[in-house]
Scaffold this motif. Structure first.
Motif, short mmCIF file in Angstrom:
data_model
loop_
_atom_site.label_atom_id
_atom_site.label_comp_id
_atom_site.label_asym_id
_atom_site.label_seq_id
_atom_site.Cartn_x
_atom_site.Cartn_y
_atom_site.Cartn_z
N PRO A 52 0.84 -1.21 0.00
CA PRO A 52 0.00 0.00 0.00
C PRO A 52 0.87 1.26 0.00
N ASP A 53 0.37 2.32 -0.65
CA ASP A 53 1.15 3.56 -0.79
C ASP A 53 0.17 4.73 -0.87
N LEU A 54 0.65 5.92 -0.41
CA LEU A 54 -0.17 7.13 -0.49
C LEU A 54 -0.06 7.81 -1.85
N SER A 55 0.93 7.46 -2.62
CA SER A 55 1.16 8.08 -3.93
C SER A 55 0.75 7.10 -5.01
N PRO A 56 0.07 7.57 -6.06
CA PRO A 56 -0.32 6.66 -7.14
C PRO A 56 0.82 6.32 -8.08
#
Length: 409
Positions: A284-288
């Motif tokens: 999971p990541d906050l940036s696409p």
């Protein structure tokens, strides 16, 4: 009184009349008073002294035998002795009142008591009980108790033997686990999220479904890791070329596999979500952005998450795997089997040779017995006979139905 009469008649007659003594005046119970009065009064004068006469009469009346006689007979006897009515009345009043004699009881005799028989029966019963108890005790201590004791000891020994075997088994299992732990230390570790080789080469959901159709595998049997990886790869092929959110991943899956929207596909969709949130391959990541350098871990639960796929690292083969690979390459490959064009003819000749050998060593059967109505035939003879009959029937039928040309006149 009969005794007194005999004494008076036997004695000599004298001018003095003797008074009867009490012994002489006694009257037996069997003799009547009338006869006694007649015999005693004959030829005897009245006594001179009345007091003496009254005393003798009183003594006469007090005799037990006279008391049982009737009052009328007593009065008659006293009158004959010379007593008047007044004297007789006074003497009768002096007599005690006679109680009438009680007749003897005539009650039935009571039955004999059953107590002796009862006691005898109790004695016999207790003797039988005591004898039976003694016999049973003897049988128990001589027959049953040794067997019960032997059975108990055998069970104890069997139990101890089984416990010893179980202890040995536990010890051997513990030693086997230790040996396996030592041996498995050099073996390669299994990959927890390894995809099957059939689906690992697919890079899209369409290719994954096509491969599943070829292998005749249903959708629930497809690995969830392969579906999620292909869904992320399909989303990256778009114009934006970035990591998808959770909703976008499932939108891609539902667009390619409409079965997930149905009630039957809801459990499998939940399984996909569990795999996406727990598998370490999906990051999971906050940036696409798909660039690993720009990835920032999420800070809270309400952050928008973008999912990326990180392929597992390739592990270097261990020494054991390298030795096994070198051993497999050093083993020569088996030569492929060569098929000759004459293989069918060779097989036919070998079958024919076997048939001739079997017929050669078969027991001799006469031809007459062989074709007799009850004779036994072999399978070859039976087949030949059937063919001859079929051919004969065909010839006869053709002759019967054959068109005959008219004879020339």
């Amino acid at each position: 009184m009969a005794g007194s009469e005999d004494s008076d008649s036997a004695a000599p007659m004298s001018p003095e009349v003797r008074e009867p003594t009490p012994a002489q005046t006694e009257v037996p119970a069997s003799a009547p008073l009338n006869a006694e009065a007649s015999t005693s009064s004959a030829g005897q004068p009245e006594p001179e002294n009345r007091e003496e006469l009254l005393a003798k009469a009183r003594a006469f009346l007090h005799q037990p035998q006279i008391q049982r006689e009737d009052d009328l007979a007593k009065r008659r006897f006293l009158v004959e002795k010379g007593l008047n009515e007044a004297e007789i009345q006074g003497l009768m009043r002096e007599m005690p009142v006679q109680i009438p004699a009680v007749p003897p009881r005539s009650y039935p005799q009571p039955p004999p008591s059953n107590l002796p028989v009862l006691l005898l029966g109790l004695v016999r019963l207790f003797s039988w009980i005591a004898g039976g108890t003694a016999a049973l005790t003897f049988i128990y201590y001589r027959v049953l108790l040794p067997r019960v004791t032997a059975t108990f000891l055998a069970r104890g020994s069997l139990k101890s033997h089984q416990l010893a075997l179980i202890r040995k088994l536990n010890a051997s299992l513990a030693a086997l686990k230790e040996a396996q732990a030592d041996t498995a230390a050099v073996l390669p570790k299994p990959e927890p999220h390894k995809e099957p080789p059939v689906f690992a080469a697919c890079q899209s959901i369409d290719a994954l479904l096509e491969q599943a159709n070829k292998q005749e595998i249903e959708i629930p049997a497809i690995p969830a890791i392969s579906l999620l990886r292909c869904a992320i790869a399909d989303f990256r092929k778009g114009p934006e070329s970035q990591n998808p959110r959770t909703e976008e991943v499932f939108q891609v899956l539902e667009g390619k596999i409409p079965w997930l929207v149905s009630d039957e596909g809801a459990p499998f969709e939940n399984h996909l979500w569990d795999t996406l949130s727990t598998c370490s391959l999906f990051v999971p990541d906050l940036s696409p952005s798909p660039d690993p350098a720009s990835r920032t871990p999420p800070a809270g639960d309400h952050d928008i998450l973008y999912w990326g796929y990180a392929p597992p690292e390739a592990h270097s083969p261990t020494a054991l795997m390298q030795s096994l690979a070198s051993l497999s390459t050093s083993i020569p490959k088996p030569a492929p089997e060569k098929h000759s064009t004459l293989q069918h003819a060779l097989q036919t000749m070998s079958d024919f040779t076997g048939y001739i050998s079997s017929q050669m060593y078969a027991p001799y059967v006469s031809s007459l017995n062989r074709f007799a109505p009850g004779g036994q035939l072999g399978p070859a003879e039976e087949d030949a006979r059937k063919e001859i009959r079929a051919l004969k029937g065909l010839v006869l039928n053709r002759r019967s139905f054959m068109h005959t040309a008219p004879r020339p006149q």
